[in-house]
Structure formats: structure tokens, C-alpha cells
Motif scaffolding. Structure first.
Motif, PDB file in Angstrom:
ATOM      1  N   ASP A  19      12.644   5.315 -16.211  1.00 20.14           N
ATOM      2  CA  ASP A  19      12.604   3.903 -16.606  1.00 20.14           C
ATOM      3  C   ASP A  19      13.296   3.034 -15.557  1.00 20.14           C
ATOM      4  N   ASP A  20      14.410   3.543 -15.032  1.00 20.80           N
ATOM      5  CA  ASP A  20      15.126   2.821 -13.978  1.00 20.80           C
ATOM      6  C   ASP A  20      14.263   2.706 -12.720  1.00 20.80           C
ATOM      7  N   MET A  21      13.594   3.811 -12.358  1.00 20.95           N
ATOM      8  CA  MET A  21      12.705   3.778 -11.200  1.00 20.95           C
ATOM      9  C   MET A  21      11.558   2.790 -11.427  1.00 20.95           C
ATOM     10  N   HIS A  22      11.036   2.773 -12.638  1.00 19.55           N
ATOM     11  CA  HIS A  22       9.942   1.863 -12.958  1.00 19.55           C
ATOM     12  C   HIS A  22      10.416   0.409 -12.849  1.00 19.55           C
ATOM     13  N   ALA A  23      11.623   0.139 -13.313  1.00 23.52           N
ATOM     14  CA  ALA A  23      12.166  -1.221 -13.208  1.00 23.52           C
ATOM     15  C   ALA A  23      12.322  -1.619 -11.744  1.00 23.52           C
ATOM     16  N   ARG A  24      12.789  -0.684 -10.917  1.00 22.94           N
ATOM     17  CA  ARG A  24      12.928  -0.986  -9.493  1.00 22.94           C
ATOM     18  C   ARG A  24      11.564  -1.216  -8.847  1.00 22.94           C
ATOM     19  N   MET A  25      10.569  -0.432  -9.255  1.00 21.12           N
ATOM     20  CA  MET A  25       9.217  -0.617  -8.718  1.00 21.12           C
ATOM     21  C   MET A  25       8.665  -1.990  -9.118  1.00 21.12           C
ATOM     22  N   ASP A  26       8.938  -2.408 -10.358  1.00 22.72           N
ATOM     23  CA  ASP A  26       8.503  -3.746 -10.784  1.00 22.72           C
ATOM     24  C   ASP A  26       9.194  -4.821  -9.958  1.00 22.72           C
ATOM     25  N   GLU A  27      10.469  -4.587  -9.649  1.00 20.76           N
ATOM     26  CA  GLU A  27      11.214  -5.535  -8.810  1.00 20.76           C
ATOM     27  C   GLU A  27      10.614  -5.586  -7.410  1.00 20.76           C
ATOM     28  N   LEU A  28      10.210  -4.430  -6.886  1.00 19.63           N
ATOM     29  CA  LEU A  28       9.582  -4.396  -5.564  1.00 19.63           C
ATOM     30  C   LEU A  28       8.215  -5.071  -5.578  1.00 19.63           C
ATOM     31  N   ALA A  29       7.560  -5.044  -6.732  1.00 19.36           N
ATOM     32  CA  ALA A  29       6.247  -5.687  -6.834  1.00 19.36           C
ATOM     33  C   ALA A  29       6.362  -7.198  -6.661  1.00 19.36           C
ATOM     34  N   THR A  30       7.509  -7.780  -7.039  1.00 20.04           N
ATOM     35  CA  THR A  30       7.703  -9.220  -6.857  1.00 20.04           C
ATOM     36  C   THR A  30       8.189  -9.550  -5.454  1.00 20.04           C
ATOM     37  N   ARG A  75       0.830  -1.199   0.000  1.00 20.93           N
ATOM     38  CA  ARG A  75       0.000   0.000   0.000  1.00 20.93           C
ATOM     39  C   ARG A  75       0.874   1.263   0.000  1.00 20.93           C
ATOM     40  N   ILE A  76       2.011   1.211   0.659  1.00 21.83           N
ATOM     41  CA  ILE A  76       2.916   2.357   0.711  1.00 21.83           C
ATOM     42  C   ILE A  76       3.497   2.639  -0.671  1.00 21.83           C
ATOM     43  N   PHE A  77       3.797   1.593  -1.448  1.00 23.33           N
ATOM     44  CA  PHE A  77       4.425   1.782  -2.755  1.00 23.33           C
ATOM     45  C   PHE A  77       3.446   2.148  -3.861  1.00 23.33           C
ATOM     46  N   ALA A  78       2.175   1.959  -3.663  1.00 24.66           N
ATOM     47  CA  ALA A  78       1.193   2.247  -4.715  1.00 24.66           C
ATOM     48  C   ALA A  78       1.210   3.712  -5.145  1.00 24.66           C
ATOM     49  N   PRO A  79       1.228   4.694  -4.238  1.00 29.21           N
ATOM     50  CA  PRO A  79       1.277   6.087  -4.697  1.00 29.21           C
ATOM     51  C   PRO A  79       2.563   6.415  -5.449  1.00 29.21           C
ATOM     52  N   VAL A  80       3.660   5.807  -5.055  1.00 33.62           N
ATOM     53  CA  VAL A  80       4.931   6.057  -5.743  1.00 33.62           C
ATOM     54  C   VAL A  80       4.842   5.538  -7.174  1.00 33.62           C
ATOM     55  N   ARG A  81       4.274   4.366  -7.343  1.00 34.63           N
ATOM     56  CA  ARG A  81       4.124   3.808  -8.686  1.00 34.63           C
ATOM     57  C   ARG A  81       3.238   4.705  -9.541  1.00 34.63           C
ATOM     58  N   ASP A  82       2.146   5.213  -8.958  1.00 34.44           N
ATOM     59  CA  ASP A  82       1.258   6.116  -9.694  1.00 34.44           C
ATOM     60  C   ASP A  82       1.982   7.404 -10.071  1.00 34.44           C
ATOM     61  N   GLU A  83       2.806   7.921  -9.157  1.00 34.04           N
ATOM     62  CA  GLU A  83       3.557   9.145  -9.432  1.00 34.04           C
ATOM     63  C   GLU A  83       4.553   8.938 -10.571  1.00 34.04           C
ATOM     64  N   VAL A  84       5.223   7.807 -10.578  1.00 38.32           N
ATOM     65  CA  VAL A  84       6.167   7.500 -11.657  1.00 38.32           C
ATOM     66  C   VAL A  84       5.432   7.419 -12.990  1.00 38.32           C
ATOM     67  N   ALA A  85       4.270   6.806 -12.988  1.00 41.62           N
ATOM     68  CA  ALA A  85       3.486   6.720 -14.228  1.00 41.62           C
ATOM     69  C   ALA A  85       3.070   8.114 -14.697  1.00 41.62           C
ATOM     70  N   GLY A  86       2.683   8.974 -13.754  1.00 40.35           N
ATOM     71  CA  GLY A  86       2.315  10.342 -14.115  1.00 40.35           C
ATOM     72  C   GLY A  86       3.489  11.120 -14.689  1.00 40.35           C
ATOM     73  N   LEU A  87       4.655  10.955 -14.085  1.00 41.03           N
ATOM     74  CA  LEU A  87       5.850  11.634 -14.599  1.00 41.03           C
ATOM     75  C   LEU A  87       6.212  11.144 -15.994  1.00 41.03           C
TER      76      LEU A  87
END
Length: 135
Positions: A93-104, A45-57
């Protein structure tokens, strides 16, 4: 006959005690798994807003690139701005890759939690039997 009856009653009592012990240990195991699941849910739940922010950026950068391309079509050189946008895009893109890694990560954490709980359960059973493992 009385001895046989006492033996059967002792066997039933021992069986009921073992069933109660197994139920208690299973309850403790499920409690541990529930606690770990709650912590993982909170972490996700903590990482969900960060992922949304990265998508917005990323969407904003795409819009800026389109605007720069339109300005560049008018003959204004924008190579420096484009280079900065490319660098920002690479970082995103690097942040997005790290977020995907955190999703697993929850899957790995759940596996670790189950293994830890199973080890704790096995140690509890060993302690109940009076057979402490040698470390």
C-alpha cells in the motif's frame, strides 16, 4: 519623398527582423519543451511496469489471504502467516501511494519546465536588447 520611402523601407526591414527573431526564439522555446516532454514520457514509461508489478503483488496477497482464511476455517491457526501478509500488504500500500505520487510528478515537472523555458526566453530577449539583468 525619397527620405519617406527610405524610412518606410527601414521600418519594414526592422519589423521583419523582429518577426524573424521572435520566430527563432519561439522555435528554441518549443524545442526545449519538446525535449522535456520526451524525457518525461520516458520516465513515465519506466514506471509503468513497476506499477503493474505492484498491482499483481496486491492481487496475489489478496488470493493468499483468501486461501489462509479457508485454511483457518478448517481449524489450523495461521496468525503468524496472516501477520506477515498484513505487513506485506502495508508495504505494498505504501509503494502504491508512492507510485501515485510519482504519477503526479510529470505535471509538476512540466510546470517547472515551462517556467524555466519562459525565464530562459526572457533572458534571451533581454540579452538581444542589450539589457542584461543584474543578478
Amino acid at each position: 519623398m525619397k527620405t519617406l520611402k527610405d524610412l518606410v523601407l527601414a521600418l519594414i526591414n526592422a519589423t521583419l527582423i523582429l518577426v524573424a527573431l521572435c520566430l527563432f526564439l519561439a522555435w528554441q522555446l518549443m524545442s526545449t519543451v519538446d525535449d522535456i516532454t520526451d524525457r518525461l514520457t520516458e520516465s513515465i514509461r519506466i514506471f509503468a511496469p513497476v506499477r503493474d508489478e505492484v498491482a499483481g503483488l496486491r492481487a496475489e496477497i489478496s488470493g493468499l489471504r483468501a486461501d489462509i482464511a479457508a485454511i483457518g476455517a478448517q481449524g489450523v491457526p495461521m496468525t503468524r502467516v496472516e501477520a506477515r501478509l498484513d505487513a506485506m500488504g502495508a508495504r505494498l500500500d505504501d509503494m502504491h501511494a508512492r507510485m501515485d505520487e510519482l504519477a503526479t510528478l510529470p505535471d509538476r515537472l512540466i510546470d517547472t519546465a515551462i517556467e524555466t523555458a519562459a525565464d530562459k526566453f526572457a533572458r534571451s530577449l533581454s540579452a538581444v536588447r542589450g539589457c542584461e539583468p543584474i543578478n
